[in-house]
Design a protein around this motif. Structure first.
Motif, PDB file in Angstrom:
ATOM      1  N   TYR A 223      10.271   1.095  18.288  1.00  0.00           N
ATOM      2  CA  TYR A 223       9.684   1.905  19.364  1.00  0.00           C
ATOM      3  C   TYR A 223       8.335   1.332  19.783  1.00  0.00           C
ATOM      4  N   LYS A 224       8.140   1.210  21.110  1.00  0.00           N
ATOM      5  CA  LYS A 224       6.894   0.698  21.653  1.00  0.00           C
ATOM      6  C   LYS A 224       6.396   1.565  22.807  1.00  0.00           C
ATOM      7  N   GLN A 340       4.244  -1.967  15.490  1.00  0.00           N
ATOM      8  CA  GLN A 340       3.988  -1.941  14.055  1.00  0.00           C
ATOM      9  C   GLN A 340       2.782  -1.075  13.738  1.00  0.00           C
ATOM     10  N   LEU A 341       2.931  -0.187  12.738  1.00  0.00           N
ATOM     11  CA  LEU A 341       1.794   0.545  12.182  1.00  0.00           C
ATOM     12  C   LEU A 341       1.373  -0.186  10.921  1.00  0.00           C
ATOM     13  N   CYS A 342       0.220  -0.825  10.950  1.00  0.00           N
ATOM     14  CA  CYS A 342      -0.306  -1.570   9.807  1.00  0.00           C
ATOM     15  C   CYS A 342      -1.470  -0.779   9.217  1.00  0.00           C
ATOM     16  N   MET A 343      -1.380  -0.506   7.914  1.00  0.00           N
ATOM     17  CA  MET A 343      -2.392   0.316   7.248  1.00  0.00           C
ATOM     18  C   MET A 343      -2.820  -0.354   5.956  1.00  0.00           C
ATOM     19  N   VAL A 344      -4.028  -0.032   5.531  1.00  0.00           N
ATOM     20  CA  VAL A 344      -4.505  -0.447   4.226  1.00  0.00           C
ATOM     21  C   VAL A 344      -4.416   0.756   3.306  1.00  0.00           C
ATOM     22  N   GLY A 345      -3.960   0.535   2.079  1.00  0.00           N
ATOM     23  CA  GLY A 345      -3.786   1.618   1.134  1.00  0.00           C
ATOM     24  C   GLY A 345      -4.688   1.485  -0.062  1.00  0.00           C
ATOM     25  N   CYS A 346      -5.282   2.602  -0.477  1.00  0.00           N
ATOM     26  CA  CYS A 346      -6.213   2.624  -1.597  1.00  0.00           C
ATOM     27  C   CYS A 346      -5.612   3.472  -2.714  1.00  0.00           C
ATOM     28  N   LEU A 347      -5.424   2.890  -3.872  1.00  0.00           N
ATOM     29  CA  LEU A 347      -4.769   3.565  -4.980  1.00  0.00           C
ATOM     30  C   LEU A 347      -5.726   4.523  -5.666  1.00  0.00           C
ATOM     31  N   GLY A 348      -5.245   5.763  -5.873  1.00  0.00           N
ATOM     32  CA  GLY A 348      -6.002   6.742  -6.650  1.00  0.00           C
ATOM     33  C   GLY A 348      -7.265   7.185  -5.964  1.00  0.00           C
ATOM     34  N   PRO A 366      12.469   2.584  14.340  1.00  0.00           N
ATOM     35  CA  PRO A 366      13.495   1.748  14.976  1.00  0.00           C
ATOM     36  C   PRO A 366      14.140   2.439  16.167  1.00  0.00           C
ATOM     37  N   LEU A 367      14.645   1.614  17.075  1.00  0.00           N
ATOM     38  CA  LEU A 367      15.425   2.097  18.211  1.00  0.00           C
ATOM     39  C   LEU A 367      16.891   1.704  18.104  1.00  0.00           C
TER      40      LEU A 367
END
Length: 980
Positions: A223-224, A340-348, A366-367
């Motif tokens: 999807y865009k 695209q959804l690009c994220m940074v993840g922080c643990l805890g 997706p489409l």
């Protein structure tokens, strides 16, 4: 309703909160944040932990916890502000009160707000909770970009820990050493404002954007459009993600079986990398659309990803708000240029520098869908540390659900790509029926097909509804055993070019589309429609087939679908990587055939669907499962009015016709008695009473029909439209009226017989024994039926005892014992049997009275017999309705628990015909003639004739008319006859 609070400890609060109060800033006059703190600063299902020490704040009773339970109890905290003192607020603070709940629990009831009252401590097996009442102050300062602070003092009822009851609080002396500090961590409600401010960390993880992961090169359209935030909110609010096994990984076990960056417990490690039933929740999603470069749509997104094992209570997990080593706090950006959804993840728990923020999360909507791509959203979690990769990129997805065919696709407009049509065609050629019977079936019957009156896409959408199944099923062929319950849900995802439902894509199509059947390109061969579906089988014997993805062809000429099936085998990554014939980790060597019942003549044919599932693997393959055959309970199509007329309507019409004929038969008997008065006393009142009772019960209970068992229990009666049908209501009222007329006419017959016997008594008062009496006939009839009822009960009990007892079917939906309900059904059905044998008292009476007359007209007793036999004939030839579960809505049509079953539908009519034949013979030949016929040499089947019941004339003799004794009675009876 706000709880009143006196704030008696405000001076003590200021003393203890002096350090934070000194740094408080003044409230701004235009700032209304204080008015919202009661709603904003509450939290539920947070975490709490206690510093290591010898005196835990609360005990826990684990005696009832199974020893094999892998998931330990959870420490959960919740907080509610109960009062805000706006009247006595100052420039820097406002007084507040609240309740903090700390608990150790395995259940889901913890977040319930406690009742108003004093603090309390509660403990029961597997659950401990402590309610603490607080009062204090709320303030704000400028630290860390602005903080909102509450400083509170609380009262609690703590449990005793000392054996010396005179000194139970010795453990409190060490409280200053921080051994009993309790730490609480929870997230506030979504109404709180989120500050996006991690651009540097996000750019580090997603540079260059978009990040080129494996999903970007998979060829799946994503999807865009400009409504990404709306789609993301709908998807994440509807359930968790499923973690996908690392089936492409070919490295070491520790690397391939690790659950991404999360610190897995023993339960997750025990899955050996299959991650069976491991869920990933995306919580507290914040999505903010912003302006992008040129015409691109951009959104900034923040969320928390929480991984949970299978044993974790799913209801409780979705409300958990604390952060731990099983959570990733994420922030990132979505751009319509790439989708695209690009994220940074922080643990805890993350420090100010974000030192543990070394995870990258890429997510897509997706489409394009296919047999191997059924995800409504999917993504991956990978490490940003290229020098020290500790885990294989973790993939996750959320499979599309049937309900989303009606709402989510309204925005995204996806499409389906067929890839297994050629394989499905091979299944069709191998299994397509061809015989004379199938040709006749094809020419005479109709199955779900495209409607001629609708445009093409609407016809496809309506056909998809008809092919959808949500119903219970039984093994095919069905045996008399009581199998465990199996629930079937088959949802059509696409049919032809249509994916989802038509009205979602109506705006994208041109109006006034011509009906498909007028277009030349739609030939008979091309009406073999491409179809994709999802089959869900819920039952303890079908755990390996919980979900099957299907794709293939539908043949509307025979009502059959020929499908290729794929299933998620959920094996460990080692098995998946070594099995070369898996497709995207799915076992697609499965053939599925679904046969639908006809839409026409459903009252005659079995209205059930049949499903056949077979594995095409060799028998020595560990993934081989053989063949599964299921038969559903009766199904209903979209156009129920056609089905109503084909079954309930036919039954109603048959009722009206048969009851009208019965009224004519009873009326003819009344006219016959007017012509042959002398035969009236020899009509059995017991016989008439049985009929009157049978006619009165439907009027009292509300069961309207002679076809009660067939009509009232037909599955169509569950339809809402059925109850609203004026046509069927008219039939019901007509049936009620006819039953009432039959009841009144039968009472009139009883009156005539009774008066004729009184007239005989008045003629011969000294020979009353010669007047017919029903006492012995009644006793004989009751004895025969009593013995018969006991015999049938014994046979039925033996039959049901042979079936295994199922605890889920012993108590019905109203909580009644099934045994008691069966007795009620048996009694009702046996009363129907007594009505079917209505001639039994008359036959017995004819034998006792040694008649030489014709009390019953042939049209009467033969006609009523035919009327009683028609329901059994109809029940025998109509389509069976299998239901092995004795459900409340089908309790009369269960073939395994039916009181008389098909044998009764044959034996009862034969017996009734024999009774009618005996009655005919008794009236055709007098007693002497029958006695002579039934005499074989010296053996007499009938006793010698007695003169006790020699027929007396009902007409008055001259001597009787002159008698003073009989004068008044005769005149009275004759006057009543004249009035009649």
């Amino acid at each position: 309703m706000e709880v009143e609070h006196n704030y008696e400890r405000i001076g003590e609060v200021k003393k203890h909160c002096k350090s934070v109060l000194s740094s408080a800033s003044e409230f701004k006059a235009e700032d209304n944040r204080i008015a919202d703190i009661k709603e904003e600063l509450n939290f539920g299902y947070g975490d709490w932990w206690q510093d290591v020490g010898d005196a835990p704040i609360m005990p826990f009773d684990d005696r009832d916890i199974p020893k094999n339970l892998s998931q330990p109890p959870s420490n959960i905290s919740s907080f509610w502000i109960t009062n805000v003192d706006h009247k006595h607020r100052t420039k820097k603070y406002v007084s507040v009160s609240g309740i903090l709940m700390l608990g150790i629990t395995l259940d889901t009831s913890f977040a319930e707000r406690p009742y108003k009252g004093s603090p309390r401590f509660q403990i029961w097996p597997a659950h401990t909770r402590l309610a603490i009442s607080f009062e204090g102050i709320y303030m704000e300062n400028k630290r860390n970009g602005g903080e909102r602070v509450m400083c509170l003092l609380g009262d609690a009822m703590l449990p005793s820990r000392e054996s010396d009851s005179s000194n139970p609080w010795e453990w409190v002396k060490d409280s200053d050493q921080n051994n009993n500090q309790v730490h609480i961590l929870g997230q506030m409600l979504k109404s709180t404002k989120y500050e996006f401010g991690s651009e540097k960390i996000v750019s580090k993880a997603c540079d260059p954007y978009p990040y080129r992961d494996n999903l970007m090169s998979s060829g799946i359209s994503v999807y865009k459009g400009g409504s990404f935030c709306a789609i993301l909110e709908k998807v994440t609010n509807s359930g968790p993600f499923t973690v996908v096994p690392n089936w492409k990984c070919d490295s070491a076990d520790d690397y391939c079986s690790k659950l991404g960056p999360f610190v897995s417990d023993q339960e997750i490690k025990a899955t050996n990398g299959s991650f069976k039933d491991v869920m990933l929740y995306m919580q507290d999603v914040r999505c903010k659309p912003t302006s992008g470069h040129r015409n691109d749509s951009v959104a900034r997104v923040a969320a928390v990803f929480r991984a949970t094992p299978a044993s974790e209570d799913q209801y409780r997990v979705q409300w958990r708000s604390g952060l731990s080593n099983m959570t990733l706090a994420a922030e990132g950006i979505w751009n319509s240029s790439s989708g695209q959804l690009c994220m940074v993840g922080c643990l805890g728990i993350v420090d100010a520098e974000g030192s543990s923020c070394n995870s990258r999360i890429c997510l897509y909507v997706p489409l394009s869908f296919s047999l191997k791509q059924r995800s409504i959203i999917f993504g991956s979690i990978s490490s940003t540390d290229r020098s020290n990769k500790q885990y294989y990129p973790l993939s996750f997805e959320r499979l599309v659900r049937p309900s989303e065919l009606w709402n989510y696709f309204r925005v995204s407009h996806p499409y389906y790509s067929y890839s297994k049509i050629q394989s499905a065609g091979a299944i069709l050629e191998k299994n397509e029926p061809f015989s004379f019977g199938t040709l006749v079936k094809k020419s005479l019957l109709q199955f779900p097909k495209l409607d001629d009156t609708d445009d093409f896409l609407s016809s496809l959408s309506f056909l998809a509804e008809d092919l959808t199944l949500q119903i219970s099923a039984v093994p095919d062929p069905f045996s008399n055993s009581h199998p465990p319950r199996v629930d079937i849900q088959m949802d059509i995802f696409s049919i032809g070019p249509l994916f989802g439902r038509y009205w979602y894509s109506r705006n994208a199509t041109t109006t006034g589309e011509t009906p498909y059947h007028t277009k030349a390109e739609y030939t008979e061969k091309q009406l073999l429609l491409n179809v994709s579906a999802q089959l869900t089988i819920i039952g303890k014997d079908y755990s390996n087939f919980s979900v099957l993805f299907l794709e293939g062809l539908y043949d509307p000429h025979f009502g059959r679908m020929y499908l290729v099936g794929c299933r998620d085998v959920r094996a460990s990554w080692k098995i998946l990587s070594q099995t070369i014939d898996l497709e995207s980790g799915l076992d697609c060597l499965i053939e599925v055939i679904v046969s639908y019942p006809p839409t026409t003549a459903r009252w005659l044919f079995n209205p059930t669907a049949r499903i056949s599932i077979s594995s095409q693997r060799p028998e020595d393959d560990p993934l081989y499962f053989g063949m599964i055959k299921l038969q559903t309970l009766p199904i209903m199509y979209r156009k129920q009015r056609e089905d109503i007329l084909s079954r309930r309507g036919i039954e109603g019409i048959l009722c009206v016709l048969t009851l009208s004929f019965a009224v004519a038969c009873i009326s003819s008997q009344l006219f016959y008695l007017n012509q042959d008065v002398d035969s009236s006393p020899f009509i059995s009142l017991v016989m008439l009473g049985v009929q009157a009772l049978g006619y009165s019960l439907p009027l009292i209970t509300g069961a309207e029909a002679l076809f009660k068992r067939e009509a009232s229990d037909s599955y169509e009666m569950q339809s809402y439209d059925l109850e609203k049908s004026q046509w069927l209501n008219l039939i019901d009222y007509t049936v009620k009226l006819l039953v009432l007329v039959m009841f009144l006419l039968t009472l009139r017959l009883c009156q005539k017989v009774w008066k004729s016997r009184i007239r005989l008594l008045s003629r011969a008062p000294l020979e009353s024994h010669r007047v017919p009496s029903d006492k012995r006939a009644l006793i004989a009839t009751l004895t025969i039926h009593g013995i018969g009822y006991i015999i049938v009960l014994i046979i039925h009990a033996v039959k049901t005892r042979q079936m295994p007892l199922q605890t889920d079917s012993f108590i019905d939906s109203r909580g009644r014992s099934r045994t008691l309900r069966e007795w009620q059904i048996e009694l009702e059905e046996y009363i129907g049997l007594v009505q079917d044998f209505f001639l039994l008292p008359q036959v017995i009476g004819n034998l006792m009275w040694q008649i030489d007359c014709k009390p019953l007209r042939k049209l009467y007793f033969i006609g009523i017999t035919v009327v009683r036999l028609l329901p059994h004939l109809y029940d025998y030839i109509r389509a069976p309705v299998p239901n092995p579960y004795f459900a409340e809505e089908y309790e009369f049509v269960n073939p395994t628990l039916d009181f008389f079953s098909n044998f009764g539908d044959v034996a009862i009519p034969i017996t009734a015909v024999l009774l009618a034949a005996v009655a005919y013979c008794q009236q055709r030949w007098n007693y002497d003639q029958l006695s002579h016929i039934l005499t074989f040499r010296q053996c007499r089947l009938l006793p010698a004739r007695s003169r006790a019941y020699e027929r007396l004339s009902s007409k008055p003799f001259e001597a009787e008319l002159a008698s003073d004794v009989n004068q008044s009675t005769s005149n009275k009876l004759e006057d009543e006859d004249d009035e009649e």
